[in-house]
Design an enzyme around this catalytic site. Structure first.
Site, short mmCIF file in Angstrom:
data_model
loop_
_atom_site.label_atom_id
_atom_site.label_comp_id
_atom_site.label_asym_id
_atom_site.label_seq_id
_atom_site.Cartn_x
_atom_site.Cartn_y
_atom_site.Cartn_z
N LYS A 81 0.86 -1.19 0.00
CA LYS A 81 0.00 0.00 0.00
C LYS A 81 0.88 1.23 0.00
CE LYS A 81 -4.01 -2.21 0.51
NZ LYS A 81 -5.14 -2.17 -0.38
N LYS A 114 1.68 -9.28 -1.57
CA LYS A 114 0.86 -9.33 -2.79
C LYS A 114 0.82 -7.95 -3.43
CE LYS A 114 -4.09 -9.55 -3.60
NZ LYS A 114 -4.12 -8.08 -3.61
N LYS A 146 -13.87 -5.03 6.02
CA LYS A 146 -14.61 -4.04 5.24
C LYS A 146 -15.52 -4.62 4.16
CE LYS A 146 -10.78 -3.09 2.01
NZ LYS A 146 -9.75 -2.16 1.53
N HIS A 179 -7.30 -13.21 -7.14
CA HIS A 179 -8.02 -12.08 -6.57
C HIS A 179 -9.37 -12.00 -7.26
CE1 HIS A 179 -9.19 -8.01 -5.47
NE2 HIS A 179 -8.30 -8.06 -4.51
N ASP A 219 -1.22 -5.05 -5.36
CA ASP A 219 -2.61 -4.67 -5.35
C ASP A 219 -3.28 -5.14 -6.64
OD1 ASP A 219 -4.41 -2.72 -3.66
OD2 ASP A 219 -4.94 -2.53 -5.77
N GLU A 220 -4.57 -5.37 -6.57
CA GLU A 220 -5.29 -5.87 -7.76
C GLU A 220 -5.31 -4.84 -8.89
OE1 GLU A 220 -6.78 -5.02 -4.99
OE2 GLU A 220 -8.34 -3.57 -5.54
#
Lengths: 408, 408
Positions: A148, A174, A306, A266, A176-177
Site C-alpha cells: 500500500k 501481494k 470491510k 483475486h 494490489d489488484e
C-alpha cells in the site's frame, strides 16, 4: 416443448451437473412455471415449440427434480456440455436465464459437478498441501500483506515496502489488484527488484517468503509476465479472475504445467453479481469453478473487516475450496479486506488453520510503520495459535500492544 | 489519507476516465461518505491512513467532482491505468468497490474514456459500415436466426436448419450460445457442413449469407477454431463475451488482425450483474467496453420479447455502440430474445436501420416450418421499411399472415 416438460420430481441425478437455484418469479408467474422456463432456456428449450425439435433431443433436456419453496434443483445431463470448457458450461447454466423477464431475481446458489466433468478440468497444481510443503509451514495459517498505497509507489519503493513486511514476519506480499504495469511502476522492473528483496528477507529471517506478482492483462501479456516471474526465481503469480475471465484462466492454468507457479486468485468485481442473495451467482459457486479450473488460492471474504459477507457465506466458500471434490486438489482460502492484528483470533476461529490472513492497511497503517505492523500480525497469530488472549500477549509485544490501542 | 480527500467539486476532468456511479449507501452512511470510500478503494486509498503514503501519490487519486442525489461522478487520472489493459482498468473502476459494506448498492451506470485510453484499444475491425460493405446490404436492417433447438441437433441437421433459414430470406444464422463442440455436434464437422450449405444458399438466392460459428472455449481452442472457420471460408466468429472474459477477448481481437473475421458478441450471463438498476454494471458500460476491445456486433436487448430491458435501456446501449467515440469504429447492435415477425415494425422504430433482428423460436417455431418462418421475417421487414401496415402486407404474403395468426 416450448418451456414445458422440464419437471421430473422422481428423477435421481446421475451423470448430471446439478444446480441449486433460488427463483424469485415475476408477478403473476409461479415458482414452478418460472423454474420450467429457466430449465428450458438453459438446456434445449425456447419460448415456443419449434418445428425442428426431435424426440431424442427432448430426452437430454434439463430436469427439475426438486422444488422446495423458492429453492429449485435442476439436473443437466453431462452430454449437454463440452468437457473442460468452463465458458460453455457457464453459458448454459448461468447464461441467458438471469435476463429473463419471467424471473424478478434468480440466484445460482450451488453447483455439483459429476466426475465426468471434474475429470475434464485440471484443478490446482499445488493445493493447500503443496503450498505448505513449498513454504515449509506445517500447521499455522499464513500472514500476508498487500503493498500500500494500492497504487503509485515506484518499483524501488514497492520492493522496500515488501521487504519491510517480510522482515517483520509477513509470509506473503501481494501486489494490489489495480497494479499491473503502469508508467510509474513497470512490471519487469518491479518483479526484479522485489524478488531481490525477497531473497534478502529470506536470508535474514530464515523463513520462506512469497511475492505474488499481479500478471492481470490480455492472455499473451499474462503468459509473458508469468514466464518472466518464473525466470527471475518467483514462485507465485496472481490474477484478477473476474476481470480476466474464465477462458484466460484455463489457458493460464494449462501453461502452468510448465511454469509451475502457485496461482493466486483475486476476485475484484465479484460482488457486482454475488452480493444480492436473491440474484446472480453465489461466491460458493465461484469458489467451485475457480478450484476446478485450478487456482491454488482464492479470496473468499472476511466475515469481519470491510467486505460485506457473513460468517456463513465465508464458511460456504471455504467448504467449496477445501472439501472433497472427486479428487481435485484443494484451494487455499484467503481472507482479505479491512483486516488487522486484533481480528486474527476471531478469523482463526472461523477459518481454522488452512488459510491466509491478508492485511494491507492493517500492516502499513500501523502507527509505527510497516515492520511494526507486520510484527503485530505474527504476534497476534502466535497468540491465537497458543490460545493466549491478545491483551495477555501484548504485555510482552509492544507492536501488538500498539495495534490494540490503535484499532481494538 | 484513509478514505478522505477524494472530493474536489471544482475539478474539470481532462485526461481522466470518468465514471458515473449510482450510490446506495449502507444505513448510517451519507452518499458523500460512501462515494469517498468508493473513490479511495478504486484508486489510491484504503480503510486507514498508511505510513507508506507519499504526497505525490495523493495527487493521482480519484476525484469526485459531482454529487447529485445518489448520482456521483468520479474522475480517475489516466496515469492510474495500464493502456490497452481492460482487465486492469475494470479491476480499478469496477473491482472491490461493489463488495464494500459501506454501499448497500453500487451501480456503474456510465463511463467516458479519454483519448489516451481509447487510442490504446483496437476497436472493431469492420464496424457497421464494414459489415454493410461485406454483405452488400445498404440500408435495411439484417435479419438473423439462431439454430434451434438450442442444442441437440447433429451437424447435418444443424446445417439443414441453417440452409432452410437462409433459403427463406434470413441473412445471418447463428449458433446457440450453449453450443460449442459437443459429442453429438462437433465443431469442425458442423462448420464444414454448415458453410457448404451457406454456399449453396448464396448461389440459389443471390444474396450474401452469414454463418456465425460459436468459438467459445479456452483461448488456445478459440484461436484454433477461429482459424478453422477462416480456412473453410467462414466470415464470422461468435463468442460468449462474459463467460469467456475480457482478457481472452483482447487476445482474440488481436489475432483477428490476421483472421479478419467479423466478431459477434453474445452476452450470456450479463444479467447476473446488469439487471438490478441499483447494483452492478449497466449494459451501456458493457457496450462501451465491448466496442473498445473491438467486437463488431453485440446483443443489447429487445425492449420487446422475452428479455427484461426497457426501451430506454436499449437506446442507451445502442448509443454506446453507435455514437462517436474518439474515432473508434461502431459496433452493430443485435436485438435477440423472444422475437418474431410481428415485432419487426416496432423494433425498427426503436433501433433504426443499423441493427440485426434475430429470431430463433420466431423462425423455427412458425407453424409451417423454418423456411416459412424466415420468409415471414423478411416480409415483415419489407413492410416496415416501406411503411406498410403488417396486416396489409400479409394479404399477399401467406407466411406473414400465418405468423400474425400465430403470435400477434
Amino acid at each position: 416443448m416450448g418451456y414445458k416438460d422440464f419437471i421430473d420430481l422422481s428423477y435421481k441425478p446421475k451423470d448430471d451437473i446439478v444446480c441449486q437455484f433460488r427463483v424469485e418469479p415475476a408477478k403473476g408467474i409461479s415458482v414452478k412455471r418460472a423454474a420450467e422456463m429457466v430449465a428450458g432456456e438453459s438446456s434445449v428449450g425456447t419460448w415456443t415449440d419449434v418445428s425442428t425439435m426431435k424426440p431424442r433431443i427432448k430426452k437430454i433436456g434439463a430436469r427439475i427434480f426438486s422444488i422446495k419453496g423458492k429453492n429449485v434443483k435442476i439436473a443437466y445431463p453431462s452430454i449437454l456440455f463440452e468437457k473442460g470448457n468452463m465458458p460453455q458450461i457457464l453459458s448454459s447454466i448461468a447464461g441467458n436465464v438471469f435476463g429473463m423477464k419471467a424471473v424478478e431475481g434468480l440466484r445460482l446458489d450451488d453447483v455439483s459437478f459429476p466426475r465426468s466433468i471434474t475429470n475434464s478440468f485440471q484443478g490446482p497444481l499445488y493445493g493447500i498441501k503443496g503450498i505448505r510443503k513449498l513454504l515449509g509451514v506445517k500447521k499455522r495459517p499464513f500472514v500476508g500483506t498487500i503493498v500500500k498505497p494500492k497504487i503509485g509507489l515506484n518499483e524501488s519503493e514497492h520492493a522496500k515496502v515488501a521487504y519491510d513486511a517480510w522482515s517483520g514476519g509477513i509470509d506473503i506480499v501481494k501486489d494490489d489488484e489495480n497494479l499491473s504495469s503502469q508508467k510509474f511502476n513497470k512490471f519487469e522492473k518491479r518483479i526484479v527488484k522485489t524478488l531481490k528483496m525477497r531473497d534478502k528477507a529470506e536470508k535474514e529471517t530464515g523463513e520462506k517468503k512469497v511475492y505474488m506478482a499481479n500478471v492481470t492483462a490480455d492472455v499473451g501479456t499474462m503468459l509473458r509476465r508469468a514466464e518472466f516471474v518464473k525466470d527471475n526465481g518467483g514462485r507465485y503469480m496472481m490474477v484478477d479472475i473476474h476481470t480476466v475471465g474464465w477462458s484466460a484462466l484455463e489457458t493460464l492454468r494449462e501453461a502452468n504445467d510448465d511454469l509451475k507457479l502457485v496461482m493466486h486468485a483475486h476476485r475484484a468485481g465479484h460482488a457486482a453479481f454475488t452480493k444480492d442473495p436473491r440474484h446472480g451467482i453465489s461466491m460458493r459457486v465461484i469458489s467451485q469453478i475457480t478450484r476446478l479450473i485450478g487456482l491454488d488460492q482464492l479470496h473468499v471474504g472476511t466475515a469481519v473487516g470491510k467486505m460485506f459477507e457473513t460468517k456463513q457465506d465465508v464458511l460456504n466458500n471455504c467448504d467449496a475450496l477445501r472439501s472433497n471434490m472427486n479428487g481435485i486438489k484443494t484451494t487455499m482460502p484467503v481472507s482479505s479486506g479491512g483486516l488487522h492484528a486484533c481480528m486474527i483470533p476471531a478469523l482463526v476461529k472461523i477459518f481454522g488453520n488452512d488459510f491466509i490472513i491478508q492485511a494491507g492497511g492493517g500492516v502499513h497503517g500501523h502507527k509505527d510503520g510497516t515492520v511494526a505492523g507486520a510484527k503485530s500480525m505474527r504476534q497476534a497469530l502466535d497468540a491465537a495459535m497458543n490460545d493466549i488472549p491478545l491483551k495477555e500477549c501484548a504485555k510482552k509485544n509492544k507492536e501488538l500492544a500498539t495495534a490494540i490501542r490503535q484499532w481494538d
